[in-house]
Design a protein around this motif. Structure first.
Motif, PDB file in Angstrom:
ATOM      1  N   VAL A   1       0.806  -1.223   0.000  1.00 44.89           N
ATOM      2  CA  VAL A   1       0.000   0.000   0.000  1.00 44.89           C
ATOM      3  C   VAL A   1       0.842   1.278   0.000  1.00 44.89           C
ATOM      4  N   ASP A   2       2.146   1.131  -0.115  1.00 44.75           N
ATOM      5  CA  ASP A   2       3.058   2.277  -0.141  1.00 44.75           C
ATOM      6  C   ASP A   2       4.172   1.963  -1.145  1.00 44.75           C
ATOM      7  N   GLN A   3       3.823   2.018  -2.427  1.00 50.94           N
ATOM      8  CA  GLN A   3       4.709   1.576  -3.503  1.00 50.94           C
ATOM      9  C   GLN A   3       5.502   2.710  -4.142  1.00 50.94           C
ATOM     10  N   GLY A   4       5.497   3.869  -3.538  1.00 53.38           N
ATOM     11  CA  GLY A   4       6.161   5.023  -4.123  1.00 53.38           C
ATOM     12  C   GLY A   4       7.623   4.807  -4.462  1.00 53.38           C
ATOM     13  N   ALA A   5       8.348   4.058  -3.668  1.00 49.60           N
ATOM     14  CA  ALA A   5       9.773   3.835  -3.933  1.00 49.60           C
ATOM     15  C   ALA A   5       9.995   3.148  -5.285  1.00 49.60           C
ATOM     16  N   SER A   6       9.022   2.383  -5.723  1.00 51.50           N
ATOM     17  CA  SER A   6       9.112   1.750  -7.035  1.00 51.50           C
ATOM     18  C   SER A   6       8.557   2.649  -8.119  1.00 51.50           C
ATOM     19  N   THR A   7       7.368   3.183  -7.896  1.00 48.98           N
ATOM     20  CA  THR A   7       6.735   4.002  -8.938  1.00 48.98           C
ATOM     21  C   THR A   7       7.492   5.298  -9.195  1.00 48.98           C
ATOM     22  N   ASP A   8       8.208   5.792  -8.205  1.00 48.96           N
ATOM     23  CA  ASP A   8       8.994   7.017  -8.375  1.00 48.96           C
ATOM     24  C   ASP A   8      10.403   6.751  -8.921  1.00 48.96           C
ATOM     25  N   GLY A   9      10.743   5.479  -9.124  1.00 47.62           N
ATOM     26  CA  GLY A   9      12.035   5.129  -9.689  1.00 47.62           C
ATOM     27  C   GLY A   9      13.175   5.000  -8.692  1.00 47.62           C
ATOM     28  N   LEU A  10      12.876   5.126  -7.403  1.00 44.48           N
ATOM     29  CA  LEU A  10      13.922   5.062  -6.386  1.00 44.48           C
ATOM     30  C   LEU A  10      14.598   3.688  -6.350  1.00 44.48           C
ATOM     31  N   LEU A  11      13.811   2.618  -6.401  1.00 43.00           N
ATOM     32  CA  LEU A  11      14.402   1.278  -6.376  1.00 43.00           C
ATOM     33  C   LEU A  11      15.260   1.036  -7.618  1.00 43.00           C
ATOM     34  N   ALA A  12      14.773   1.475  -8.760  1.00 42.78           N
ATOM     35  CA  ALA A  12      15.531   1.298 -10.001  1.00 42.78           C
ATOM     36  C   ALA A  12      16.840   2.078  -9.957  1.00 42.78           C
ATOM     37  N   LEU A  13      16.815   3.287  -9.422  1.00 44.92           N
ATOM     38  CA  LEU A  13      18.029   4.092  -9.318  1.00 44.92           C
ATOM     39  C   LEU A  13      19.043   3.425  -8.383  1.00 44.92           C
ATOM     40  N   ALA A  14      18.561   2.884  -7.282  1.00 46.15           N
ATOM     41  CA  ALA A  14      19.458   2.183  -6.358  1.00 46.15           C
ATOM     42  C   ALA A  14      20.122   1.001  -7.054  1.00 46.15           C
ATOM     43  N   ALA A  15      19.346   0.256  -7.817  1.00 43.39           N
ATOM     44  CA  ALA A  15      19.906  -0.889  -8.549  1.00 43.39           C
ATOM     45  C   ALA A  15      20.937  -0.414  -9.576  1.00 43.39           C
ATOM     46  N   GLU A  16      20.611   0.653 -10.281  1.00 41.46           N
ATOM     47  CA  GLU A  16      21.524   1.218 -11.279  1.00 41.46           C
ATOM     48  C   GLU A  16      22.852   1.642 -10.648  1.00 41.46           C
ATOM     49  N   LYS A  17      22.780   2.165  -9.421  1.00 37.37           N
ATOM     50  CA  LYS A  17      23.973   2.629  -8.711  1.00 37.37           C
ATOM     51  C   LYS A  17      24.687   1.500  -7.966  1.00 37.37           C
ATOM     52  N   GLY A  18      24.140   0.280  -8.049  1.00 31.87           N
ATOM     53  CA  GLY A  18      24.752  -0.857  -7.372  1.00 31.87           C
ATOM     54  C   GLY A  18      24.584  -0.824  -5.864  1.00 31.87           C
ATOM     55  N   MET A  19      23.562  -0.134  -5.399  1.00 28.39           N
ATOM     56  CA  MET A  19      23.314  -0.009  -3.954  1.00 28.39           C
ATOM     57  C   MET A  19      22.466  -1.170  -3.455  1.00 28.39           C
ATOM     58  N   GLY A  20      22.720  -1.600  -2.237  1.00 26.56           N
ATOM     59  CA  GLY A  20      21.849  -2.545  -1.578  1.00 26.56           C
ATOM     60  C   GLY A  20      20.578  -1.824  -1.151  1.00 26.56           C
ATOM     61  N   VAL A  21      19.463  -2.539  -1.119  1.00 25.22           N
ATOM     62  CA  VAL A  21      18.187  -1.936  -0.753  1.00 25.22           C
ATOM     63  C   VAL A  21      17.618  -2.646   0.472  1.00 25.22           C
ATOM     64  N   ILE A  22      17.383  -1.857   1.505  1.00 23.06           N
ATOM     65  CA  ILE A  22      16.797  -2.320   2.761  1.00 23.06           C
ATOM     66  C   ILE A  22      15.387  -1.750   2.834  1.00 23.06           C
ATOM     67  N   ILE A  23      14.404  -2.615   2.958  1.00 27.30           N
ATOM     68  CA  ILE A  23      13.016  -2.157   3.006  1.00 27.30           C
ATOM     69  C   ILE A  23      12.546  -2.125   4.452  1.00 27.30           C
ATOM     70  N   LYS A  24      12.009  -0.965   4.846  1.00 24.77           N
ATOM     71  CA  LYS A  24      11.355  -0.862   6.149  1.00 24.77           C
ATOM     72  C   LYS A  24       9.845  -0.886   5.917  1.00 24.77           C
ATOM     73  N   ARG A  25       9.134  -1.345   6.915  1.00 26.21           N
ATOM     74  CA  ARG A  25       7.668  -1.464   6.864  1.00 26.21           C
ATOM     75  C   ARG A  25       7.166  -2.353   5.728  1.00 26.21           C
ATOM     76  N   PRO A  26       7.804  -3.490   5.498  1.00 24.87           N
ATOM     77  CA  PRO A  26       7.404  -4.329   4.363  1.00 24.87           C
ATOM     78  C   PRO A  26       6.009  -4.934   4.506  1.00 24.87           C
ATOM     79  N   ILE A  27       5.538  -5.094   5.726  1.00 26.36           N
ATOM     80  CA  ILE A  27       4.195  -5.670   5.880  1.00 26.36           C
ATOM     81  C   ILE A  27       3.144  -4.608   6.196  1.00 26.36           C
ATOM     82  N   ALA A  28       3.540  -3.347   6.217  1.00 24.04           N
ATOM     83  CA  ALA A  28       2.596  -2.231   6.412  1.00 24.04           C
ATOM     84  C   ALA A  28       1.702  -2.463   7.626  1.00 24.04           C
ATOM     85  N   ASN A  29       2.332  -2.844   8.719  1.00 25.44           N
ATOM     86  CA  ASN A  29       1.598  -3.122   9.955  1.00 25.44           C
ATOM     87  C   ASN A  29       0.510  -4.174   9.774  1.00 25.44           C
ATOM     88  N   GLY A  30       0.712  -5.071   8.822  1.00 26.69           N
ATOM     89  CA  GLY A  30      -0.249  -6.148   8.593  1.00 26.69           C
ATOM     90  C   GLY A  30      -1.578  -5.688   8.034  1.00 26.69           C
TER      91      GLY A  30
END
Length: 144
Positions: free
Chosen positions: A16-45
């Protein structure tokens, strides 16, 4: 991220909070070779929850989940809401790890077992969750 000074990115990302993907943040991190740590992955269930929590962020997660779920059932979706949430996050290849908070050691063990033995969830489920977010949540602000 553009500075090249950091090796990892930590960001919120979930059903329910997909902005990091839709805004290109995850793709940019991958492009830069950065590791990605996700917080709140279950959105409080929130996905599939039966009642709304009381805190503001939790209530917003629940509202979003309820809005997305109102479009109807998703064929092939796991019946376990935590498995669906973790499966969604780990279906994104840019994601390296996720921080799942809990006070209950049984939940911790169950989460580990899910990740080790019950993933991935069907690709079509992930695609439908993305489609629903794109349709309903593009203007939702990222929750911190």
């Amino acid at each position: 991220m553009e500075s090249g000074l950091f090796d990892t990115l930590q960001t919120s990302f979930n059903v329910v909070d997909q902005g990091a993907s839709t805004d290109g943040l995850l793709a940019l991190a991958a492009e830069k070779g950065m590791g990605v740590i996700i917080k709140r992955p279950i959105a409080n269930g929130a996905w599939g929850a039966e009642g709304s929590p009381t805190s503001e962020n939790r209530a917003e997660y629940f509202r979003r989940a309820e809005t997305m779920a109102a479009l109807g059932p998703i064929a092939g979706a796991p019946g376990d809401r935590i498995l669906a949430a973790l499966g969604f996050v780990f279906a994104h290849p840019e994601v390296d790890t996720a921080i799942v908070g809990t006070w209950d050691s049984a939940h911790l063990i169950n989460n580990i077992q899910m990740v080790e033995g019950r993933l991935p969830i069907p690709k079509e489920v992930v695609e439908e969750l993305c489609r629903r977010f794109d349709h309903l949540g593009r203007d939702w602000v990222q929750l911190m």
